[in-house]
Motif scaffolding. Structure first.
Motif, mmCIF file in Angstrom:
data_model
loop_
_atom_site.group_PDB
_atom_site.id
_atom_site.type_symbol
_atom_site.label_atom_id
_atom_site.label_comp_id
_atom_site.label_asym_id
_atom_site.label_seq_id
_atom_site.Cartn_x
_atom_site.Cartn_y
_atom_site.Cartn_z
ATOM 1 N N GLU A 132 0.843 -1.058 0.139
ATOM 2 C CA GLU A 132 -0.039 -0.043 -0.053
ATOM 3 C C GLU A 132 1.035 1.371 0.012
ATOM 4 O OE1 GLU A 132 -3.285 2.269 -0.073
ATOM 5 O OE2 GLU A 132 -3.363 0.108 0.063
ATOM 6 N N LEU A 133 1.914 1.151 0.742
ATOM 7 C CA LEU A 133 2.800 2.165 0.730
ATOM 8 C C LEU A 133 3.651 2.682 -0.383
ATOM 9 C CD1 LEU A 133 4.085 4.281 3.093
ATOM 10 C CD2 LEU A 133 5.994 2.616 3.276
ATOM 11 N N VAL A 134 3.971 1.670 -1.282
ATOM 12 C CA VAL A 134 4.557 1.858 -2.605
ATOM 13 C C VAL A 134 3.505 1.844 -3.686
ATOM 14 C CG1 VAL A 134 6.609 0.905 -1.571
ATOM 15 C CG2 VAL A 134 5.236 -0.423 -2.962
ATOM 16 N N GLY A 135 2.270 1.870 -3.584
ATOM 17 C CA GLY A 135 1.238 2.231 -4.617
ATOM 18 C C GLY A 135 1.075 0.758 -5.350
ATOM 19 N N LEU A 136 1.197 -0.485 -4.747
ATOM 20 C CA LEU A 136 1.096 -1.631 -5.615
ATOM 21 C C LEU A 136 0.169 -2.630 -4.618
ATOM 22 C CD1 LEU A 136 4.594 -2.332 -6.811
ATOM 23 C CD2 LEU A 136 2.731 -1.614 -8.113
ATOM 24 N N ALA A 137 -0.864 -2.061 -3.885
ATOM 25 C CA ALA A 137 -1.704 -3.099 -3.182
ATOM 26 C C ALA A 137 -2.468 -3.776 -4.095
ATOM 27 C CB ALA A 137 -2.707 -1.979 -2.424
ATOM 28 N N GLN B 268 10.668 -2.442 -9.429
ATOM 29 C CA GLN B 268 11.485 -1.568 -8.365
ATOM 30 C C GLN B 268 10.651 -1.112 -6.934
ATOM 31 O OE1 GLN B 268 14.283 -1.913 -7.163
ATOM 32 N NE2 GLN B 268 15.370 -0.808 -8.786
ATOM 33 N N ARG B 269 9.433 -0.773 -7.349
ATOM 34 C CA ARG B 269 8.829 -0.481 -6.126
ATOM 35 C C ARG B 269 8.515 -2.019 -5.333
ATOM 36 N NH1 ARG B 269 5.344 4.090 -6.356
ATOM 37 N NH2 ARG B 269 6.138 5.247 -8.228
ATOM 38 N N VAL B 270 8.360 -3.060 -5.799
ATOM 39 C CA VAL B 270 8.495 -4.345 -5.182
ATOM 40 C C VAL B 270 9.796 -4.395 -4.252
ATOM 41 C CG1 VAL B 270 8.170 -6.984 -5.063
ATOM 42 C CG2 VAL B 270 6.693 -5.417 -6.557
ATOM 43 N N GLY B 271 10.942 -4.028 -4.879
ATOM 44 C CA GLY B 271 12.219 -4.334 -4.326
ATOM 45 C C GLY B 271 12.249 -3.207 -3.136
ATOM 46 N N ILE B 272 11.635 -1.930 -3.398
ATOM 47 C CA ILE B 272 11.860 -1.058 -2.145
ATOM 48 C C ILE B 272 10.774 -1.575 -1.097
ATOM 49 C CG2 ILE B 272 11.134 1.320 -1.443
ATOM 50 C CD1 ILE B 272 11.776 2.008 -4.527
#
Length: 340
Positions: A132-137, A153-157
């Motif tokens: 949710e924080l990185v926008g991929l919920a 990369q958002r998943v990696g973060i």
């Protein structure tokens, strides 16, 4: 928050010895975004891998969040219990994502929590919060092959944040992404820095990354840090190599024979003042603006301007002094375009 002292790394092979780091002193303050920039082979990636002890330095010390990591037992292949515990406070984002293709997005984020022994319910709850924080919920049940580069990369973060780290390291995390996606990832890193109080150390070869997201920066060459500090201070430093690379004006030329060319650096309140027109009116000078570059760094407008003044340097001592009295940095260029 992150300090290295006299850090050296030497690789030994059959072909001989290669020195990747040569006495690197680095200090990253708590809560800032700090960029290390340099060309390939400068030692940037070796430095960041030494910070989290993926590479053990040949000599020198590394201290993160008050813990001297180089004093903790363990090797590159097998870390001791104390070193493993210290590493849990350091998140790492890699250039090539390093996601497991056989796991869903949620399962990739859960992996470090699984290794730490958290139960399934706690893992799922934490992974959901991070996505949710990185926008991929909405991508929790997708697989890496179904994602774009920016989404990977958002998943990696998100995975790097799973252990609630105090420090986030980014090793060329945007170099494989297109410009628009790069901007979105950098905006995400800045938001995480502000919302979570993260200290971010990022490695890059792109000056645009430094300009857009960093509070402080270091320039590396041949295994050494040649210049470092807060960007606003570096920009105001006479002869700063990093400032000149952040705001390159070389393509605008060095004026004509018999004239004096100066580079004027301005930032903060001075950026909105008409100092060039005031100079022309006060001293009745027909000056020529050869080029200018203006950027916003850390919420402050910063820029540099190359101006040609008629006459020799001696003829322009008073006008140059006037500009400096206005709180502006003024560098005089020689005929070949270098600093006098």
């Amino acid at each position: 928050m992150i300090t290295t002292k006299d850090l050296t790394k030497v690789y030994t092979s059959r072909g001989g010895r290669t020195t990747a780091l040569r006495g690197v002193d680095l200090h990253v303050r708590e809560g800032e975004v700090y960029g290390v920039v340099g060309t390939s082979g400068a030692g940037k990636s070796t430095l960041i891998r030494c910070v989290n002890m993926l590479e053990r330095p040949s000599s020198g010390t590394v201290t993160v969040d008050g813990v001297e990591l180089t004093a903790l037992p363990g090797t590159e292949q097998r870390a001791g219990r104390e070193l493993r515990a210290a590493r849990q406070r350091i998140g790492m984002v890699f250039q090539h994502f390093n996601l497991l293709a056989s796991r869903t997005v949620q399962q990739n984020v859960e992996l470090p929590l699984e290794i730490r022994g958290l139960d399934r319910t706690a893992r799922r709850r934490r992974a959901g919060e991070l996505l949710e924080l990185v926008g991929l919920a909405d991508k929790a049940q997708s697989y890496p092959k179904q994602l774009s580069g920016g989404q990977k990369q958002r998943v990696g973060i998100a995975r790097a944040l799973a252990g609630d780290p105090r420090v986030l390291l980014s090793d060329e995390a945007t170099s494989a992404l297109d410009p628009q996606t790069t901007r979105s990832i950098l905006q995400l890193l800045r938001r995480l820095n502000q919302e979570l109080g993260l200290t971010v150390l990022l490695i890059t070869h792109e000056m645009d990354v430094i300009k857009s997201v960093c509070d402080s920066a270091a320039l590396m060459r041949e295994g050494r840090i040649v210049e470092a500090g807060p960007l606003t201070e570096l920009i105001a430093t006479d002869g700063s190599a990093l400032a000149r690379e952040l705001f390159p004006l070389s393509e605008f030329g060095a004026g004509h024979g018999g004239s004096t060319v100066v580079e004027v650096t301005f930032q903060g309140d001075s950026s909105g003042r008409p100092f060039i027109s005031q100079l022309a009116r006060t001293y009745q000078i027909d000056l020529n603006i050869l080029g200018a570059a203006v950027e916003t760094i850390g919420g402050r407008q910063v820029g540099r301007m190359r101006v040609e003044l008629p006459g020799s340097h001696q003829d322009n001592v008073v006008p140059i002094g006037y500009l400096r009295e206005q709180g502006l940095q003024v560098d005089v260029l020689t005929e070949n375009g270098t600093l006098a």
